[in-house]
Design an enzyme around this catalytic site. Sequence first.
Site, PDB file in Angstrom:
ATOM      1  N   ARG A 108       0.845  -1.190   0.000  1.00  0.00           N
ATOM      2  CA  ARG A 108       0.000   0.000   0.000  1.00  0.00           C
ATOM      3  C   ARG A 108       0.878   1.236   0.000  1.00  0.00           C
ATOM      4  O   ARG A 108       1.876   1.305   0.698  1.00  0.00           O
ATOM      5  CB  ARG A 108      -0.885   0.041   1.246  1.00  0.00           C
ATOM      6  CG  ARG A 108      -1.993  -0.971   1.292  1.00  0.00           C
ATOM      7  CD  ARG A 108      -3.006  -0.586   2.380  1.00  0.00           C
ATOM      8  NE  ARG A 108      -2.358  -0.127   3.602  1.00  0.00           N
ATOM      9  CZ  ARG A 108      -2.001  -0.911   4.607  1.00  0.00           C
ATOM     10  NH1 ARG A 108      -2.195  -2.203   4.519  1.00  0.00           N
ATOM     11  NH2 ARG A 108      -1.445  -0.413   5.687  1.00  0.00           N
ATOM     12  N   TYR A 248      -0.536  -3.172  -7.580  1.00  0.00           N
ATOM     13  CA  TYR A 248      -0.563  -3.956  -6.336  1.00  0.00           C
ATOM     14  C   TYR A 248      -1.983  -3.994  -5.750  1.00  0.00           C
ATOM     15  O   TYR A 248      -2.724  -3.014  -5.815  1.00  0.00           O
ATOM     16  CB  TYR A 248       0.409  -3.360  -5.309  1.00  0.00           C
ATOM     17  CG  TYR A 248       0.198  -3.915  -3.917  1.00  0.00           C
ATOM     18  CD1 TYR A 248       0.680  -5.172  -3.576  1.00  0.00           C
ATOM     19  CD2 TYR A 248      -0.519  -3.214  -2.959  1.00  0.00           C
ATOM     20  CE1 TYR A 248       0.456  -5.711  -2.315  1.00  0.00           C
ATOM     21  CE2 TYR A 248      -0.742  -3.728  -1.695  1.00  0.00           C
ATOM     22  CZ  TYR A 248      -0.252  -4.983  -1.382  1.00  0.00           C
ATOM     23  OH  TYR A 248      -0.476  -5.510  -0.142  1.00  0.00           O
ATOM     24  N   LYS A 257      -9.684  -2.094   0.277  1.00  0.00           N
ATOM     25  CA  LYS A 257      -9.546  -1.005   1.257  1.00  0.00           C
ATOM     26  C   LYS A 257     -10.226   0.284   0.783  1.00  0.00           C
ATOM     27  O   LYS A 257     -10.818   1.022   1.583  1.00  0.00           O
ATOM     28  CB  LYS A 257      -8.071  -0.731   1.530  1.00  0.00           C
ATOM     29  CG  LYS A 257      -7.240  -1.957   1.916  1.00  0.00           C
ATOM     30  CD  LYS A 257      -7.727  -2.643   3.166  1.00  0.00           C
ATOM     31  CE  LYS A 257      -6.746  -3.720   3.597  1.00  0.00           C
ATOM     32  NZ  LYS A 257      -7.197  -4.505   4.746  1.00  0.00           N
ATOM     33  N   HIS A 277     -12.155  -2.457   9.733  1.00  0.00           N
ATOM     34  CA  HIS A 277     -11.016  -3.317   9.387  1.00  0.00           C
ATOM     35  C   HIS A 277     -10.971  -4.454  10.406  1.00  0.00           C
ATOM     36  O   HIS A 277     -10.117  -4.486  11.275  1.00  0.00           O
ATOM     37  CB  HIS A 277      -9.741  -2.471   9.421  1.00  0.00           C
ATOM     38  CG  HIS A 277      -8.516  -3.173   8.961  1.00  0.00           C
ATOM     39  ND1 HIS A 277      -7.254  -2.859   9.440  1.00  0.00           N
ATOM     40  CD2 HIS A 277      -8.321  -4.153   8.062  1.00  0.00           C
ATOM     41  CE1 HIS A 277      -6.351  -3.620   8.859  1.00  0.00           C
ATOM     42  NE2 HIS A 277      -6.977  -4.421   8.019  1.00  0.00           N
ATOM     43  N   SER A 299      -2.599  -4.407   9.888  1.00  0.00           N
ATOM     44  CA  SER A 299      -2.230  -5.395   8.880  1.00  0.00           C
ATOM     45  C   SER A 299      -0.985  -6.171   9.294  1.00  0.00           C
ATOM     46  O   SER A 299      -0.054  -5.618   9.882  1.00  0.00           O
ATOM     47  CB  SER A 299      -1.983  -4.706   7.530  1.00  0.00           C
ATOM     48  OG  SER A 299      -3.170  -4.169   7.017  1.00  0.00           O
ATOM     49  N   CYS A 301      -0.690  -8.424  11.532  1.00  0.00           N
ATOM     50  CA  CYS A 301      -0.578  -8.669  12.974  1.00  0.00           C
ATOM     51  C   CYS A 301      -1.388  -9.885  13.415  1.00  0.00           C
ATOM     52  O   CYS A 301      -1.689 -10.034  14.593  1.00  0.00           O
ATOM     53  CB  CYS A 301      -1.026  -7.430  13.754  1.00  0.00           C
ATOM     54  SG  CYS A 301       0.189  -6.090  13.767  1.00  0.00           S
ATOM     55  N   ASP A 324     -10.820  -9.968   7.245  1.00  0.00           N
ATOM     56  CA  ASP A 324     -10.233  -8.634   7.065  1.00  0.00           C
ATOM     57  C   ASP A 324     -11.194  -7.473   7.261  1.00  0.00           C
ATOM     58  O   ASP A 324     -10.806  -6.449   7.796  1.00  0.00           O
ATOM     59  CB  ASP A 324      -9.611  -8.540   5.671  1.00  0.00           C
ATOM     60  CG  ASP A 324      -8.677  -7.358   5.517  1.00  0.00           C
ATOM     61  OD1 ASP A 324      -7.913  -7.070   6.460  1.00  0.00           O
ATOM     62  OD2 ASP A 324      -8.702  -6.708   4.459  1.00  0.00           O
ATOM     63  N   ARG A 420       1.805 -12.057  -1.042  1.00  0.00           N
ATOM     64  CA  ARG A 420       0.396 -12.326  -0.759  1.00  0.00           C
ATOM     65  C   ARG A 420      -0.115 -13.609  -1.417  1.00  0.00           C
ATOM     66  O   ARG A 420       0.422 -14.082  -2.407  1.00  0.00           O
ATOM     67  CB  ARG A 420      -0.452 -11.162  -1.272  1.00  0.00           C
ATOM     68  CG  ARG A 420      -0.181  -9.832  -0.562  1.00  0.00           C
ATOM     69  CD  ARG A 420      -0.901  -9.728   0.744  1.00  0.00           C
ATOM     70  NE  ARG A 420      -0.568  -8.524   1.491  1.00  0.00           N
ATOM     71  CZ  ARG A 420      -1.359  -8.017   2.426  1.00  0.00           C
ATOM     72  NH1 ARG A 420      -2.503  -8.593   2.724  1.00  0.00           N
ATOM     73  NH2 ARG A 420      -0.990  -6.939   3.095  1.00  0.00           N
TER      74      ARG A 420
END
Length: 641
Positions: A108, A248, A257, A277, A299, A301, A324, A420
């Site tokens: 991001r 990306y 997002k 989130h 993110s 975590c 998410d 990812r």
Amino acid sequence: MFSAVGLITSKNLHRTAYTATITARRLYALPANAINGAALNKHPKLKQWVEDKAKFFKADNVHVISGTEAENKDLIKILEKSGTIEQLNPKLRPNSFLARTDPKDVARAEDSTFICSKDKKDAGPTNNWVNPSEMRQRLDKLFAGTMRGRTMYVIPYSMGPIGSPISRIGVEVTDSPYVAVSMRIMTRVGQPVLDVLGANGEFVPCVHSIGAPLEAGAKDVPWPCNTKERAIVHFPETREIWSFGSGYGGNSLLGKKCFALRIASVIARDEGWLAEHMLILGITDPKGNKKYIAAAFPSACGKTNLAMLQPTIPGWKVECVGDDIAWMKIGADGTLRAINPENGFFGVAPGTSMKTNPNAMRSIEKNAFFTNVAKTADGDVWWEELSKEPPTGTLTSWLGKPWTAASAKTDGPAAHPNSRFTAPTVQCPIIDPKWNDPEGVPISAIVFGGRRPNLVPLVYEANNWQHGSFIGSAVSSEKTAAAEGDLGVLRHDPFAMLPFCGYNMGDYFGHWLSVGAKAKDASKLPKFFHVNWFRQENGKFLWPGFGENSRVLKWIFQRTNNENVARQTPIGLVPAEGALDTTGLDVKPEVMKKLLEVNPAGWLNEVAALRKYYATFGEALPKGIKAELDALETRLKAASK
């Protein structure tokens, strides 16, 4: 003479997408008899919007995504032919593919993400703001002719179950077939969405371009992008999203997002619900009683690990609704109900393994896309911590270069830290039966967390909704690889929404307070908790984490039943001595004491840091949040005497 360009059919799809040559200026109208054309003609506003964008971007062709499997296979052929993706060994990883991005397009881009509200104060101090008219002038220059030589894909998609009263529809135009196939995994796409949209349904317009027009005869590259001009832009008042220069995921899959959080948070504020989130999981005790939990973590975590947790305590079961994002509304019965607006997983690969998250590993055994991971000699994927040792032989790193364990010190990791995997939600072996329920699931607990090596206990409970909202506003965590910048730096990340809130975060805190205050029956609202799996001593984690986190979830479950298994501290309720189930767990009593301790002196330093942070919001900081901070300081001072 202008000639009309229709929609590409599956027969000529891969012939035109990367080898098109511009022979004349064209009028980019969509004939009513072309594939999917009639569907667009049912919605005049959408049809006109698509025509205008194709003309301005000078797209060589236009294709409306139908969502069929045949279409998807054609798009994959395009991507393979261009070198954007390569198929993995079908015997080891059926129908799965690997993509390598440009090394500058890996995460991001928060410094290039903008909230262009009419008034700067509405964006707040945590967002990058540019005057909307100024930004539109910039976007006009960037997007003029940006799709020359490429196909413009039109992706109608639904965030949430198609037709659900909680769901919303978006339409993304993009010149990236990689985005088109990825959106098919991450959202519900195609003709069924257009059918629900009808003749005048509302949609969020989403515009994306990689920013790399192809001139006649020019050779393309496997991962075209334009990181020098990168911009991910949101216009809250008009509900628009414009993204330029990056391919990306978080910057180009605009349903994720950009829509599901930044724009949806504004819609939620205006309509009185919550776009968060957060993961959603269902947990069932040995007696068959089931509850649902929503949890917010920055993110990388451990959201996906928790969402797909495999409990280590006998008789308990966890099922995944989403890993998410959660959209939550108070239902007619007074409970807070949540849906997962997504249709797929977009998880961080490094650290994911059969040891840490076996259910995630089973979710990506087939029909998966991998980005910036390493490729093994036998055509499978590998990343750091997938196994104790790398596979034998030479791997191909995320940079496309030969890699061995011996060369790691000079060549860096085999997989990018933010590499990812993308896979359909339905492939999760513990998917919850109600994950696609249009009415949503009732939430009994809201959990916050982050990476804190000290101070913050393993788990504690808020005193009420306002106190819980305060705890959410105070979340801080070590920075991870999901965003650009220095790793390990502690930063405030309220509600894990710092990069994702589409308006002034001070007002966002106030919105959380108002949702709780407007509830008709506070007893039906969820309880709030904070967890910290990452507490350390001498550089070693005190808590084993992963499946053992089910022991913490069990205590949270008990507290939602108001069981007397807690003791009061200045920061909230922590497990009473012996209340946390540690049966069979090799954690010494003195370590458990350390995990649950509350140090008033250390927390007073935290209060001071929070006062400094809250000051950045000025008058937008709600009185309720300040009152909770003052009350916390009072309690801590009393405990210090």
